[in-house]
Write a protein that holds these residues in place. Structure first.
Motif, short mmCIF file in Angstrom:
data_model
loop_
_atom_site.label_atom_id
_atom_site.label_comp_id
_atom_site.label_asym_id
_atom_site.label_seq_id
_atom_site.Cartn_x
_atom_site.Cartn_y
_atom_site.Cartn_z
N ASP A 282 0.85 -1.19 0.00
CA ASP A 282 0.00 0.00 0.00
C ASP A 282 0.88 1.24 0.00
N GLU A 283 0.80 2.04 -1.06
CA GLU A 283 1.68 3.20 -1.21
C GLU A 283 1.47 4.20 -0.08
N GLY A 284 2.59 4.62 0.53
CA GLY A 284 2.56 5.61 1.59
C GLY A 284 2.37 5.05 2.98
N SER A 285 2.09 3.76 3.10
CA SER A 285 1.90 3.15 4.42
C SER A 285 3.24 2.80 5.05
N THR A 286 3.21 2.38 6.30
CA THR A 286 4.39 1.86 6.99
C THR A 286 4.13 0.38 7.27
N ILE A 287 4.97 -0.47 6.70
CA ILE A 287 4.69 -1.91 6.69
C ILE A 287 5.92 -2.71 7.06
N THR A 288 5.73 -3.76 7.84
CA THR A 288 6.74 -4.78 8.10
C THR A 288 6.18 -6.11 7.63
N PHE A 305 11.05 -7.78 5.39
CA PHE A 305 10.93 -6.57 4.57
C PHE A 305 10.28 -5.47 5.40
N SER A 306 10.69 -4.23 5.11
CA SER A 306 10.07 -3.06 5.72
C SER A 306 9.87 -2.01 4.63
N TYR A 307 8.84 -1.18 4.82
CA TYR A 307 8.55 -0.14 3.83
C TYR A 307 7.88 1.03 4.54
N GLY A 308 8.21 2.25 4.10
CA GLY A 308 7.55 3.41 4.66
C GLY A 308 8.24 4.71 4.30
N PRO A 309 7.61 5.83 4.64
CA PRO A 309 8.18 7.14 4.36
C PRO A 309 9.20 7.54 5.43
N GLU A 316 12.04 14.36 1.51
CA GLU A 316 11.08 13.29 1.72
C GLU A 316 11.45 12.11 0.83
N VAL A 317 11.54 10.93 1.45
CA VAL A 317 11.93 9.74 0.70
C VAL A 317 11.01 8.58 1.05
N THR A 318 11.00 7.59 0.17
CA THR A 318 10.34 6.31 0.43
C THR A 318 11.44 5.27 0.57
N VAL A 319 11.34 4.43 1.60
CA VAL A 319 12.39 3.45 1.87
C VAL A 319 11.80 2.04 1.83
N LEU A 320 12.42 1.20 1.01
CA LEU A 320 12.11 -0.23 0.98
C LEU A 320 13.33 -0.97 1.51
N GLU A 321 13.12 -1.82 2.50
CA GLU A 321 14.25 -2.49 3.16
C GLU A 321 14.08 -4.00 3.12
N MET A 322 15.20 -4.69 2.89
CA MET A 322 15.22 -6.15 2.98
C MET A 322 16.36 -6.57 3.87
N ASP A 323 16.06 -7.40 4.88
CA ASP A 323 17.08 -7.97 5.76
C ASP A 323 17.03 -9.48 5.61
#
Length: 403
Positions: A282-288, A305-309, A316-323
């Motif tokens: 979901d664009e703009g959300s904060t997700i794990t 995975f993590s995602y959020g602004p 202002e950035v959007t960050v997609l993370e993979m661990d």
């Protein structure tokens, strides 16, 4: 060759194309778009080049994965990237069907001996010719060929220059692609590979000891000698990047010493023309999200995975993370299917690219995954830029015809 579009008085949408050969003063063919707007009394002609070189900048320290990223990027556009045929065998330039990759080490103003005599490293701006860098990148962007110098990494000397013709896509990679404001303003998109000190040290040990026969002590000394200049001149460039791939130690293994499992963050700046950040669910959300289970095989320590602004250097950035890391690349399609704005041409293209280059470093973790995604985004950006440059004079002519 020029392409001409003619608008007849009867219909603004009635167009015709003709070809006109044109040459530069260097003898190279150029392509232009020539637009005709006709009225009862007058005919207006406006001209522009159909394809202007798109310039991409890739910044990173030595040993941080620039070469691997370049191979992934050029693969997206098709054709093998090879040194100029018949040229200097020690050339740093790579040319494929659509891309030319220039190593900015070629703009060193001091050779290895000169740097040693003056007590400066290659990272120091005083060891580089930014005036020439700007002039030649600008010329290539404008469709003009240049005689680019060559820094010979084998001998440490400055070799005679080589002829570089303007490509469709020019990639300038090295230590300083966004250091000089003049060069920075020529870039259509920029990437920074930000490798943490812990991971960088592990990578350099692997590369320099295994591949180049360096001792552990010499590697440590080299890193410490470069660090002040890296902190002063290279690291600050990440604030200008449109996308940053940040590589960090994993948080899934407490006190991990091997640094083989990585946490990778794709930091995407908002508001960049022709670039829409990738999002998860979901664009703009904060997700794990922990995708491990029936559709994705995960051995210890798993994948997260993590995602959020976020805010990055005031932007202002959007960050997609993979661990974590993948066990089976063919199952990557499951993760790909939950990501949007990937700029793929077909379902599963990211997975296909990852499988195609499964032997590349980072193919089992977020570094290879995000490099592949950025490569696809750059392809999409290029296509949008080319389309917009053709469409702009067309729209202007239509507007003029209606007034």
């Amino acid at each position: 060759m020029a392409i001409c579009t003619i608008y007849t008085p009867q219909s603004l949408n009635s167009t015709h194309s003709i070809s006109i050969p044109t040459k530069t003063n260097l003898g190279f063919h150029r392509r232009r778009v020539v637009l005709f707007a006709a009225s009862k009394k007058t005919t207006t002609i406006s001209c522009s080049r159909e394809n202007k070189t798109v310039v991409i900048g890739l910044a990173a320290d030595s040993g941080c994965g620039k070469s691997t990223f370049m191979r992934r990027l050029t693969s997206v556009f098709g054709g093998a990237a090879e040194p100029p045929k018949g040229g200097n065998p020690d050339s740093n330039t790579l040319i494929s069907d659509m891309t030319t990759v220039i190593c900015l080490d070629d703009y060193h103003s001091l050779d290895r001996t000169g740097r040693k005599e003056k007590g400066v490293t290659a990272l120091d701006p005083r060891a580089n010719d930014f005036d020439l860098m700007f002039e030649q990148v600008k010329a290539l962007k404008e469709g003009k060929a240049v005689d680019k110098p060559i820094y010979n990494h084998v001998t440490g000397l400055l070799d005679p220059p080589e002829l570089i013709k303007p490509p469709k896509i020019l990639v300038i990679e090295g230590l300083h692609p966004t250091f000089d404001q003049r060069v920075r303003e020529l870039l259509d998109f920029s990437i920074y590979l930000d490798i943490s000190n812990e991971v960088k040290f592990a990578w350099k040990i692997q590369r320099d000891m295994a591949e180049r026969g360096h001792s552990l002590e010499s590697i440590k000394a080299s890193i410490e000698a470069r660090k002040p200049d890296f902190d002063a001149y290279i690291d600050p460039q990440k604030q200008y990047a449109d996308a940053v791939i940040e590589v960090l130690p994993t948080q899934l293994i407490p006190d991990d010493e091997e640094k083989k499992v990585l946490r990778v963050r794709l930091i995407m700046k908002e508001g960049v023309k022709f670039f829409n950040p990738v999002y998860l669910f979901d664009e703009g959300s904060t997700i794990t999200w922990v995708p491990c289970g029936r559709k994705l095989t995960c051995s210890y320590p798993g994948i997260k995975f993590s995602y959020g602004p976020e805010t990055y250097f005031g932007h202002e950035v959007t960050v997609l993370e993979m661990d974590g890391q993948f066990d089976r690349l063919d199952e990557l399609i499951y993760v790909e299917s939950h990501l949007s704005n990937l700029s793929t041409k077909f379902y599963g293209e990211v997975t296909q690219q990852m499988l195609k280059h499964s032997d590349f470093p980072g193919s089992n973790n977020g570094s290879g995954f995000f490099q592949t995604i950025v490569g696809l985004k750059i392809r999409d950006l290029y296509e949008q830029i080319v389309t917009s440059k053709v469409a702009t004079p067309l729209q202007a002519t239509k507007a003029q015809r209606l007034t």
